[in-house]
Design a protein around this motif. Structure first.
Motif, PDB file in Angstrom:
ATOM      1  N   ASP A  55     -17.705  25.467 -28.255  1.00 28.34           N
ATOM      2  CA  ASP A  55     -18.314  24.183 -28.567  1.00 28.34           C
ATOM      3  C   ASP A  55     -19.838  24.321 -28.604  1.00 28.34           C
ATOM      4  N   ASP A  56     -20.508  23.379 -29.272  1.00 28.12           N
ATOM      5  CA  ASP A  56     -21.967  23.435 -29.400  1.00 28.12           C
ATOM      6  C   ASP A  56     -22.651  23.259 -28.040  1.00 28.12           C
ATOM      7  N   TYR A  57     -23.846  23.792 -27.939  1.00 31.69           N
ATOM      8  CA  TYR A  57     -24.630  23.701 -26.706  1.00 31.69           C
ATOM      9  C   TYR A  57     -26.085  24.027 -27.039  1.00 31.69           C
ATOM     10  N   ALA A  58     -26.961  23.536 -26.202  1.00 31.37           N
ATOM     11  CA  ALA A  58     -28.370  23.926 -26.288  1.00 31.37           C
ATOM     12  C   ALA A  58     -28.573  25.147 -25.410  1.00 31.37           C
ATOM     13  N   ILE A  59     -29.567  25.951 -25.737  1.00 31.01           N
ATOM     14  CA  ILE A  59     -29.888  27.135 -24.938  1.00 31.01           C
ATOM     15  C   ILE A  59     -31.294  26.995 -24.382  1.00 31.01           C
ATOM     16  N   LEU A  60     -31.426  27.288 -23.094  1.00 29.88           N
ATOM     17  CA  LEU A  60     -32.741  27.311 -22.455  1.00 29.88           C
ATOM     18  C   LEU A  60     -32.919  28.638 -21.751  1.00 29.88           C
ATOM     19  N   LEU A  61     -34.098  29.227 -21.908  1.00 21.26           N
ATOM     20  CA  LEU A  61     -34.432  30.488 -21.261  1.00 21.26           C
ATOM     21  C   LEU A  61     -35.458  30.217 -20.170  1.00 21.26           C
ATOM     22  N   VAL A  62     -35.179  30.702 -18.978  1.00 20.81           N
ATOM     23  CA  VAL A  62     -36.097  30.562 -17.847  1.00 20.81           C
ATOM     24  C   VAL A  62     -36.556  31.968 -17.475  1.00 20.81           C
ATOM     25  N   GLN A  63     -37.862  32.197 -17.503  1.00 20.70           N
ATOM     26  CA  GLN A  63     -38.360  33.554 -17.309  1.00 20.70           C
ATOM     27  C   GLN A  63     -39.737  33.557 -16.663  1.00 20.70           C
ATOM     28  N   SER A  64     -40.149  34.731 -16.232  1.00 22.02           N
ATOM     29  CA  SER A  64     -41.475  34.905 -15.649  1.00 22.02           C
ATOM     30  C   SER A  64     -42.538  34.709 -16.720  1.00 22.02           C
ATOM     31  N   TYR A  65     -43.476  33.817 -16.458  1.00 19.68           N
ATOM     32  CA  TYR A  65     -44.581  33.578 -17.386  1.00 19.68           C
ATOM     33  C   TYR A  65     -45.424  34.848 -17.526  1.00 19.68           C
TER      34      TYR A  65
ATOM     35  N   ILE B  26     -39.058  20.073 -22.221  1.00 20.50           N
ATOM     36  CA  ILE B  26     -39.486  21.459 -22.024  1.00 20.50           C
ATOM     37  C   ILE B  26     -41.001  21.538 -21.876  1.00 20.50           C
ATOM     38  N   ASN B  27     -41.728  20.812 -22.714  1.00 19.30           N
ATOM     39  CA  ASN B  27     -43.186  20.815 -22.618  1.00 19.30           C
ATOM     40  C   ASN B  27     -43.648  20.325 -21.249  1.00 19.30           C
ATOM     41  N   ASN B  28     -42.958  19.333 -20.714  1.00 17.60           N
ATOM     42  CA  ASN B  28     -43.297  18.825 -19.392  1.00 17.60           C
ATOM     43  C   ASN B  28     -43.064  19.887 -18.323  1.00 17.60           C
ATOM     44  N   GLN B  29     -41.968  20.623 -18.460  1.00 12.64           N
ATOM     45  CA  GLN B  29     -41.689  21.716 -17.518  1.00 12.64           C
ATOM     46  C   GLN B  29     -42.788  22.770 -17.579  1.00 12.64           C
ATOM     47  N   ASN B  30     -43.268  23.052 -18.761  1.00  7.93           N
ATOM     48  CA  ASN B  30     -44.284  24.092 -18.927  1.00  7.93           C
ATOM     49  C   ASN B  30     -45.692  23.609 -18.582  1.00  7.93           C
ATOM     50  N   GLU B  31     -45.903  22.307 -18.572  1.00  7.19           N
ATOM     51  CA  GLU B  31     -47.186  21.782 -18.099  1.00  7.19           C
ATOM     52  C   GLU B  31     -47.332  22.048 -16.603  1.00  7.19           C
ATOM     53  N   ASN B  32     -46.225  21.969 -15.895  1.00  3.64           N
ATOM     54  CA  ASN B  32     -46.197  22.245 -14.457  1.00  3.64           C
ATOM     55  C   ASN B  32     -45.318  23.472 -14.229  1.00  3.64           C
ATOM     56  N   HIS B  33     -45.805  24.608 -14.697  1.00  4.33           N
ATOM     57  CA  HIS B  33     -44.942  25.793 -14.794  1.00  4.33           C
ATOM     58  C   HIS B  33     -44.807  26.583 -13.500  1.00  4.33           C
ATOM     59  N   PHE B  34     -45.844  26.629 -12.661  1.00  8.97           N
ATOM     60  CA  PHE B  34     -45.818  27.397 -11.416  1.00  8.97           C
ATOM     61  C   PHE B  34     -45.429  28.855 -11.648  1.00  8.97           C
ATOM     62  N   GLY B  35     -45.846  29.397 -12.794  1.00  9.16           N
ATOM     63  CA  GLY B  35     -45.587  30.799 -13.085  1.00  9.16           C
ATOM     64  C   GLY B  35     -44.241  31.076 -13.727  1.00  9.16           C
TER      65      GLY B  35
ATOM     66  N   LYS C   5     -35.563  26.882 -12.121  1.00  8.19           N
ATOM     67  CA  LYS C   5     -37.000  27.124 -12.219  1.00  8.19           C
ATOM     68  C   LYS C   5     -37.673  27.002 -10.856  1.00  8.19           C
ATOM     69  N   ALA C   6     -37.292  25.993 -10.084  1.00  4.56           N
ATOM     70  CA  ALA C   6     -37.916  25.757  -8.784  1.00  4.56           C
ATOM     71  C   ALA C   6     -37.665  26.903  -7.808  1.00  4.56           C
ATOM     72  N   LEU C   7     -36.528  27.576  -7.957  1.00  2.00           N
ATOM     73  CA  LEU C   7     -36.162  28.664  -7.044  1.00  2.00           C
ATOM     74  C   LEU C   7     -36.515  30.043  -7.599  1.00  2.00           C
ATOM     75  N   TYR C   8     -37.102  30.082  -8.789  1.00  2.00           N
ATOM     76  CA  TYR C   8     -37.329  31.348  -9.489  1.00  2.00           C
ATOM     77  C   TYR C   8     -38.615  32.011  -9.000  1.00  2.00           C
ATOM     78  N   PRO C   9     -38.547  33.251  -8.510  1.00  6.27           N
ATOM     79  CA  PRO C   9     -39.777  33.977  -8.142  1.00  6.27           C
ATOM     80  C   PRO C   9     -40.576  34.298  -9.404  1.00  6.27           C
ATOM     81  N   PRO C  10     -41.857  33.921  -9.478  1.00  7.93           N
ATOM     82  CA  PRO C  10     -42.636  34.077 -10.712  1.00  7.93           C
ATOM     83  C   PRO C  10     -42.756  35.502 -11.236  1.00  7.93           C
ATOM     84  N   THR C  11     -42.488  36.506 -10.410  1.00  5.39           N
ATOM     85  CA  THR C  11     -42.590  37.890 -10.879  1.00  5.39           C
ATOM     86  C   THR C  11     -41.223  38.541 -11.073  1.00  5.39           C
TER      87      THR C  11
ATOM     88  N   ALA D 149     -34.131  22.781 -14.123  1.00  9.09           N
ATOM     89  CA  ALA D 149     -35.276  22.535 -13.242  1.00  9.09           C
ATOM     90  C   ALA D 149     -35.050  23.145 -11.865  1.00  9.09           C
ATOM     91  N   GLU D 150     -33.810  23.124 -11.390  1.00 10.24           N
ATOM     92  CA  GLU D 150     -33.500  23.714 -10.089  1.00 10.24           C
ATOM     93  C   GLU D 150     -33.633  25.234 -10.128  1.00 10.24           C
TER      94      GLU D 150
END
Length: 206
Positions: free
Chosen positions: A131-141, A97-106, A67-73, A64-65
């Motif tokens: 060891d096992d881990y989840a993967i999340l991708l943060v990118q420009s919408y 994840i769905n909650n993050q994308n509901e308030n996506h800000f680009g 994402k908050a600092l990510y320039p949308p372009t 989330a952090e």
């Protein structure tokens, strides 16, 4: 006795190496499931251009952090390995994840939980022993939608189900609606600025 900080550093390095190897061996290789294209057709170019940043964290809020600092372009793709995935079920993870994308800000987030059902369209990968881990991708919408539009003109989606294609279309429509609001707001603010300047100029002239 192994120092905990040294062990964490070792684990983070191993995960980073595994993610790069997985991309090279699986995501960047041509597949009949994707019309002869790679599952992630733009991944190799992104890696080669140093447009991929890998993070390893125990705290999901780090995503989330970012994402908050990510320039949308931005052209940068952030790949986050979350080692605390056992704190959430697959359903809770998807809901987050769905909650993050509901308030996506680009900025769009995609995630893969290790306990989720395997995607049969992706080749099996044995890993390098991390060891096992989840993967999340943060990118420009915006860039995600543009990439999907390009792939729609290729055989890439030929084996996608109608529901999957509907999801892609809805994702694009959601972006277009948001983008129109952003552009309208920017235009409104620009008009207000010029109106104030003109009014201020009239006061000075008098």
């Amino acid at each position: 006795m192994v120092d905990e900080e040294d062990e964490w550093d070792r684990q983070a390095v191993a995960i980073g190496q595994e993610i790069r190897d997985w991309s090279d061996r699986v995501l960047e290789r041509a597949s009949p499931e994707y019309g002869g294209l790679a599952p992630c057709p733009f991944a190799r170019r992104a890696w080669n251009r140093d447009h991929v940043m890998v993070h390893v964290t125990q705290d999901l809020e780090a995503v989330a952090e970012i994402k908050a600092l990510y320039p949308p372009t931005s052209d940068i793709m952030h790949v986050v390995a979350w080692t605390g995935f056992e704190d959430m079920t697959v359903e809770e993870f998807d809901a987050w994840i769905n909650n993050q994308n509901e308030n996506h800000f680009g900025v769009w987030v995609i995630g893969f939980h290790p306990d989720a059902e395997e995607d049969e369209s992706i080749s099996e990968y044995e890993g390098l022993g991390a060891d096992d881990y989840a993967i999340l991708l943060v990118q420009s919408y915006e860039h995600l939608v543009a990439a999907s539009d390009r792939l729609l003109r290729s055989p890439y989606y030929q084996r996608y189900s109608p529901d999957d294609m509907k999801h892609i279309q809805c994702r694009k429509e959601k972006f277009n609606a948001w983008n129109e609001k952003v552009n309208a707001k920017a235009y409104e603010q620009t008009e207000e600025h010029y109106t104030e300047e003109r009014l201020h100029g009239k006061v000075i002239n008098h």
